[in-house]
Design an enzyme around this catalytic site. Structure first.
Site, PDB file in Angstrom:
ATOM      1  CG  PHE A 183      -1.920   1.138   1.128  1.00  0.00           C
ATOM      2  CD1 PHE A 183      -2.962   1.083   0.228  1.00  0.00           C
ATOM      3  CD2 PHE A 183      -1.755   2.283   1.881  1.00  0.00           C
ATOM      4  CE1 PHE A 183      -3.850   2.147   0.091  1.00  0.00           C
ATOM      5  CE2 PHE A 183      -2.632   3.353   1.756  1.00  0.00           C
ATOM      6  CZ  PHE A 183      -3.676   3.282   0.861  1.00  0.00           C
ATOM      7  CG  ASP A 239       0.556  -1.806   6.901  1.00  0.00           C
ATOM      8  OD1 ASP A 239      -0.537  -2.112   7.422  1.00  0.00           O
ATOM      9  OD2 ASP A 239       0.701  -0.811   6.172  1.00  0.00           O
ATOM     10  CE1 TYR A 295      -9.068   3.218   6.994  1.00  0.00           C
ATOM     11  CE2 TYR A 295      -8.144   4.582   8.742  1.00  0.00           C
ATOM     12  CZ  TYR A 295      -8.073   4.065   7.466  1.00  0.00           C
ATOM     13  OH  TYR A 295      -7.014   4.382   6.666  1.00  0.00           O
ATOM     14  CE  LYS A 296      -7.475  -0.258   5.386  1.00  0.00           C
ATOM     15  NZ  LYS A 296      -8.101   0.227   4.153  1.00  0.00           N
ATOM     16  NE  ARG A 349      -9.870  -3.397  -1.892  1.00  0.00           N
ATOM     17  CZ  ARG A 349      -9.293  -2.625  -0.948  1.00  0.00           C
ATOM     18  NH1 ARG A 349      -8.039  -2.844  -0.599  1.00  0.00           N
ATOM     19  NH2 ARG A 349      -9.940  -1.650  -0.385  1.00  0.00           N
TER      20      ARG A 349
END
Lengths: 413, 413
Positions: B126, B198, B223-224, B372
């Site tokens: 990312f 990560d 927040y995921k 996705r």
């Protein structure tokens, strides 16, 4: 002239800002003089947070990044804060905390002013500014710091041709002393130095004129006078003339020129954008957004007039009614060089503040021996000032503060 | 075996996690498969935010820093996140954003591993991780980065005795590929390198065992899969054995050993404390707090079993029902090396996702040609999977996706 409660009530009747108080949700039975630490809550902020949570997060979910303008918030809120600090649009972003923004601004200033390695700051600064400067120095070997109060009595005496950047508070967090932004910035520039102004205790407290004073960088928080809510994100200002060449090492995705290109290399966005870094807390930003709706209606000149009147009145009443009890004014007696706060020193400062809080008058204590009171013109009335001094008078006259000696020590910025 | 809707409904009836779905406020008519980007809202989070705003901010004001535990939140929430990522207490803090935490972790690792100047990372990381590594390199001249996919095909081939730190994603954000944390950490340590993991796409998606794998540092967002709310603060993990010697340059007041001493010099607090920096957004932290109340009840082994079952089912159904339309699976077919997401490539990926979203199936698009889908075992049912594939089948069979060609391009991580 003798001041009595009737004279004070007359001041409230004539106050052009009096109408704003009802927009705040202030607790019953409390005189809140700590809005310079945590600003009070607006009724509108509750509604805005609920909307952001239930409708935008709950119902629209990921679509709200665009549909509800979440992604634009750091810059749209930034421009609205900008109006209050004398910054034309495109120079202010609301993002991260003040500490991180100090770090970015110092790195950017040092990067622009190559060949110089001195940071000038204040020994009496709010400490996190100095701590962050230490962090910057740790990553830029050879950089050194010179401190007012340590290396010279006045910051002005520390600025010479070796100085890269001056990091300075507009209003001192402890004494309320207000710096002359224009003069100090001019002096720094004359010596070839850049300036980072910390506005934590002036943004929303008095008119700030960053553009007019030719300031280079500024930072500040939004949870004090701006009433953004506990820990609401801070702001950073970078003068337009520096933006093209400035860079800072917290180079996260949100500051990228093409954040959704998912590119491998960093390419800082145009303008103030490159001072953004990572993902921001949307719910906290939205509480601030509602507060800025109110601020959009406010004239900073009226804020300043009332602020000086409130603080002048407080000093006058404390000295007249509690003068026999050894409370010593800290900071300026002249309202024109004072922020919107007043501090007194007393050996029993901690216990006096505890006694006040127990009686519903909330100010705060700053080590080792200072009681501090903030006056927020949007919701502090002249009657509040009268009532606070009334309670202080009672606590001092009766010696009741001595009973608070065993209270647990704790405080928060 | 042919899978039909009856078989799928049976899977839901047997699902031990099915009861959690009602705790979430999911919009009517939407199949939400984007919880790997922004997790859904809990009803309890609304209540918690309202309490934090109205009672704590509005009524108790500054006193809430102590009385409501605001000041303790980064560490109390940190330990609760810690349980979900295999970290014993005292090693995890919830603070700042992932980008800032990457910056801190890399600086700390480079500081611990003096004499080495190579950061190994993934070209397919990312991007913000790479951008922050660039920021670190900008402040540590002589440091260089080696990238998987650029300097060698496999990250394992880049790790040698010159490497200071390996920065690596546990689950790839685009393909869903899951790394072997234990093996890669062991290899890095054998070469004398430290590792920063990560966990953005694995925390809350599958069991993570930081302590058992002897990991040095980890970062991730909340927040995921953790459902902390839009932009909720991220976390950072620092193994106990490194804490005493580790330092990081975002050395703000909240990480000071005596934050209310208002001392002039920085003195990093004990343990994980020194990885805190500035003031945190309390309202956003409190939304996360409510989500962690739910997570306290959850067994990560059950999460993993359901996650693999959901993603396996999705792949099987897409290939069975839409196989003729050129959708190509990206990432692992073997569930044991897959995160909780599935991606497909298609030249019309962007338009297909637009068509799905218009029909209430929300996944996301990742440039240049990937659709996705995230599967969040707490609130995604097997019937949701069936419904999503039903809509995808319809969009592909009818060619309806071609009508979305002119939609405006936009996406958010």
């Amino acid at each position: 002239m003798k001041i009595d409660i009737h004279a004070v009530e007359a001041l409230d009747r004539d106050d052009p800002l009096a109408g704003f108080k009802s927009r705040f949700d202030l607790p019953e039975g409390v005189t809140y003089l700590d809005g310079n630490s945590l600003g009070a809550a607006l009724h509108a902020s509750y509604a805005e947070i609920e909307k952001a949570a239930k409708r935008e997060w709950g119902q629209d979910l990921i679509r709200s990044w665009n549909k509800a303008g979440w992604f634009a918030l750091p810059l749209t809120l930034g421009d609205r804060v900008g109006r209050l600090i004398g910054a034309a649009p495109g120079q202010t972003a609301v993002t991260d905390h003040t500490s991180a923004n100090v770090y970015k601004a110092l790195h950017a200033a040092l990067g622009l002013n190559t060949g110089r390695h001195v940071i000038v700051a204040e020994g009496g600064s709010f400490p996190t500014d100095l701590y962050m400067a230490e962090g910057v120095i740790a990553t830029r070997p050879g950089t050194v710091m010179r401190l007012e109060g340590v290396d010279a009595p006045r910051i002005e005496d520390l600025i010479d041709e070796t100085v890269a950047v001056v990091l300075v508070n507009h209003v001192n967090y402890k004494t309320g002393a207000l710096r002359d932004m224009e003069a100090l910035t001019r002096q720094a520039h004359a010596a070839g130095a850049l300036v980072v102004w910390d506005l934590c205790h002036s943004a929303g407290a008095l008119p700030v004129e960053l553009d007019r004073c030719n300031v280079d960088f500024a930072v500040g928080c939004t949870y004090k006078y701006l009433n953004g809510g506990p820990g609401a994100p801070a702001f950073i200002y970078v003068a337009k003339r520096h933006q093209e060449k400035a860079s800072q090492p917290l180079s996260g995705w949100w500051g990228h020129a093409r954040p959704f290109g998912f590119e491998r290399s960093y390419d800082g966005g145009a303008g103030i954008l490159r001072f953004l870094s990572g993902t921001q807390p949307i719910l906290s930003l939205r509480a601030l957004s509602a507060a800025l709706d109110l601020w959009d209606e406010v004239d900073m000149t009226a804020i300043r007039s009332k602020s000086i009147a409130l603080t002048d009145l407080f000093i006058k009443l404390v000295e007249a009614r509690c003068g026999a009890h050894g409370l010593k004014l800290v900071g300026p007696r002249d309202g024109t060089v004072r922020g919107s706060q007043v501090s007194f020193e007393h050996e029993g400062a901690y216990e006096i503040m505890q006694a006040l809080i127990e009686r519903g008058v909330i100010g705060d204590f700053r080590a080792p021996a200072t009681i501090r009171f903030g006056f927020t013109p949007l919701y502090t009335s002249f009657t509040d000032v009268w009532n606070a001094v009334d309670v202080l008078h009672d606590v001092m006259e009766t010696g009741a503060w001595r009973d608070s000696r065993h209270a647990v020590r704790s405080a928060v910025t």
